[in-house]
Scaffold this motif. Structure first.
Motif, PDB file in Angstrom:
ATOM      1  N   LEU A 136       0.822  -1.213   0.000  1.00 55.71           N
ATOM      2  CA  LEU A 136       0.000   0.000   0.000  1.00 55.71           C
ATOM      3  C   LEU A 136       0.858   1.265   0.000  1.00 55.71           C
ATOM      4  O   LEU A 136       0.530   2.252  -0.662  1.00 55.71           O
ATOM      5  N   GLN A 137       1.962   1.256   0.751  1.00 53.84           N
ATOM      6  CA  GLN A 137       2.854   2.414   0.752  1.00 53.84           C
ATOM      7  C   GLN A 137       3.487   2.605  -0.628  1.00 53.84           C
ATOM      8  O   GLN A 137       3.641   3.745  -1.109  1.00 53.84           O
ATOM      9  N   THR A 138       3.853   1.499  -1.270  1.00 57.32           N
ATOM     10  CA  THR A 138       4.447   1.566  -2.604  1.00 57.32           C
ATOM     11  C   THR A 138       3.447   2.085  -3.627  1.00 57.32           C
ATOM     12  O   THR A 138       3.783   2.908  -4.489  1.00 57.32           O
ATOM     13  N   SER A 151      15.751   4.055  -2.799  1.00 59.48           N
ATOM     14  CA  SER A 151      15.846   4.753  -1.517  1.00 59.48           C
ATOM     15  C   SER A 151      14.514   4.725  -0.776  1.00 59.48           C
ATOM     16  O   SER A 151      14.478   4.582   0.454  1.00 59.48           O
ATOM     17  N   PHE A 152      13.418   4.836  -1.507  1.00 60.97           N
ATOM     18  CA  PHE A 152      12.096   4.777  -0.879  1.00 60.97           C
ATOM     19  C   PHE A 152      11.826   3.390  -0.311  1.00 60.97           C
ATOM     20  O   PHE A 152      11.305   3.253   0.801  1.00 60.97           O
ATOM     21  N   LEU A 153      12.170   2.357  -1.061  1.00 58.77           N
ATOM     22  CA  LEU A 153      11.937   0.987  -0.602  1.00 58.77           C
ATOM     23  C   LEU A 153      12.729   0.695   0.670  1.00 58.77           C
ATOM     24  O   LEU A 153      12.215   0.049   1.594  1.00 58.77           O
ATOM     25  N   PHE A 154      13.966   1.170   0.731  1.00 55.64           N
ATOM     26  CA  PHE A 154      14.761   0.987   1.952  1.00 55.64           C
ATOM     27  C   PHE A 154      14.160   1.772   3.117  1.00 55.64           C
ATOM     28  O   PHE A 154      14.173   1.314   4.261  1.00 55.64           O
ATOM     29  N   ALA A 155      13.622   2.956   2.808  1.00 56.99           N
ATOM     30  CA  ALA A 155      13.034   3.796   3.857  1.00 56.99           C
ATOM     31  C   ALA A 155      11.779   3.178   4.452  1.00 56.99           C
ATOM     32  O   ALA A 155      11.354   3.551   5.554  1.00 56.99           O
ATOM     33  N   SER A 263      10.437  13.304  10.367  1.00 52.50           N
ATOM     34  CA  SER A 263      11.874  13.166  10.632  1.00 52.50           C
ATOM     35  C   SER A 263      12.611  12.753   9.357  1.00 52.50           C
ATOM     36  O   SER A 263      13.765  13.165   9.139  1.00 52.50           O
ATOM     37  N   TYR A 264      11.990  11.969   8.504  1.00 50.01           N
ATOM     38  CA  TYR A 264      12.616  11.547   7.241  1.00 50.01           C
ATOM     39  C   TYR A 264      12.778  12.724   6.287  1.00 50.01           C
ATOM     40  O   TYR A 264      13.795  12.839   5.586  1.00 50.01           O
ATOM     41  N   LEU A 265      11.778  13.599   6.281  1.00 50.44           N
ATOM     42  CA  LEU A 265      11.802  14.739   5.354  1.00 50.44           C
ATOM     43  C   LEU A 265      12.586  15.927   5.898  1.00 50.44           C
ATOM     44  O   LEU A 265      13.119  16.734   5.145  1.00 50.44           O
ATOM     45  N   PHE A 266      12.659  16.020   7.248  1.00 45.67           N
ATOM     46  CA  PHE A 266      13.308  17.193   7.837  1.00 45.67           C
ATOM     47  C   PHE A 266      14.439  16.818   8.790  1.00 45.67           C
ATOM     48  O   PHE A 266      15.047  17.644   9.407  1.00 45.67           O
TER      49      PHE A 266
END
Length: 266
Positions: A136-138, A151-155, A263-266
């Motif tokens: 669902l996130q993907t 990078s998104f998949l690892f995150a 936290s991931y974005l900032f």
């Protein structure tokens, strides 16, 4: 603290707000990359996830708890109509791989309880975590960016691990509600769930580096998430407490997604 816990246990939060936890991170991160947002597909995806979660709860009450009188056919009919309509609209606008993932998710939701109830099996645990924290996130990320990055998949790893821990606890709590025996004790499940949660929080901190907010977002995420998962170390044996705990951790999963996203974005 007690007032906060009671608020997070409210059933409406689990029903209406908690579904965002399954795709919020993917949507927010994709918007940060593109600076554009596809509100149409986002809203449709929300209705799909909302309906699937309600259908899952309906099947649990009807086929596991055996409370036939509490599960009106009209309710499931309405949910299925909304789900099918939303899914058809969504499928007509997406890549075939995304469509395949969504179809597999919908099939999984509908075959969990019949013709054979496999909700207490290892296979169900793996599939549940896979669909609810990865697929669902993907999908949410793809509908905004039309691509998926490594990078998104690892995150996604912290979300997957936390979901795995909370799914262990969720299965244990549902066993209490349905009065079913478990292969392992509630106390062991709670300890495993807590361990998974701590690993997820630590990884979330790691993947949030380097910081653009002088580590403020990361520290808030670390402290708040650690405090919110503390109830995992307290085992539950009574049915009302089990349901409250399910509602509570649905809210916790959403809060973790929000904090981890910031936290991931900032």
């Amino acid at each position: 603290m007690k007032s906060l816990i009671k608020f997070l246990q409210h059933p409406l939060l689990k029903i209406i707000v908690a579904p965002f936890s399954y795709f919020f991170f993917g949507s927010a991160v994709s918007y940060n990359l593109t600076q554009q947002f596809n509100w149409g597909d986002f809203i449709v995806l929300f209705f799909i996830v909302l309906c699937t979660q309600l259908i899952d709860q309906y099947f649990f009450i009807r086929f596991v708890k055996k409370e036939i009188k509490s599960t009106s056919i009209v309710i499931i009919a309405i949910l299925e109509v909304i789900l099918i309509s939303s899914s058809i609209y969504f499928l007509l606008n997406q890549h075939w791989i995304i469509n395949l993932l969504l179809i597999l998710y919908l099939v999984f939701i509908h075959i969990q309880y019949f013709p054979y109830d496999f909700t207490q099996t290892f296979y169900h645990f793996v599939l549940n975590v896979f669909f609810n924290s990865f697929v669902l996130q993907t999908i949410a990320f793809y509908i905004q960016t039309q691509t998926v990055t490594n990078s998104f998949l690892f995150a996604l790893l912290p979300i997957v691990i936390l979901n795995a821990g909370l799914q262990l606890e969720h299965s244990s709590l549902r066993s209490i509600i349905s009065h079913k025996a478990q292969a392992i004790s509630n106390q062991l499940v709670s300890k495993l769930s807590f361990a998974f949660s701590l690993v997820a929080i630590a990884l979330a901190f790691y993947y949030s580096l380097p910081s653009q907010s002088y580590f403020m977002a990361q520290i808030v995420m670390l402290i708040v998430s650690a405090v919110l998962v503390l109830p995992l170390i307290i085992s539950t044996t009574k049915e009302p407490q089990a349901q409250n705990k399910i509602n509570y951790f649905s809210s916790v999963l959403l809060i973790f997604n929000l904090l981890y996203t910031l936290s991931y974005l900032f």
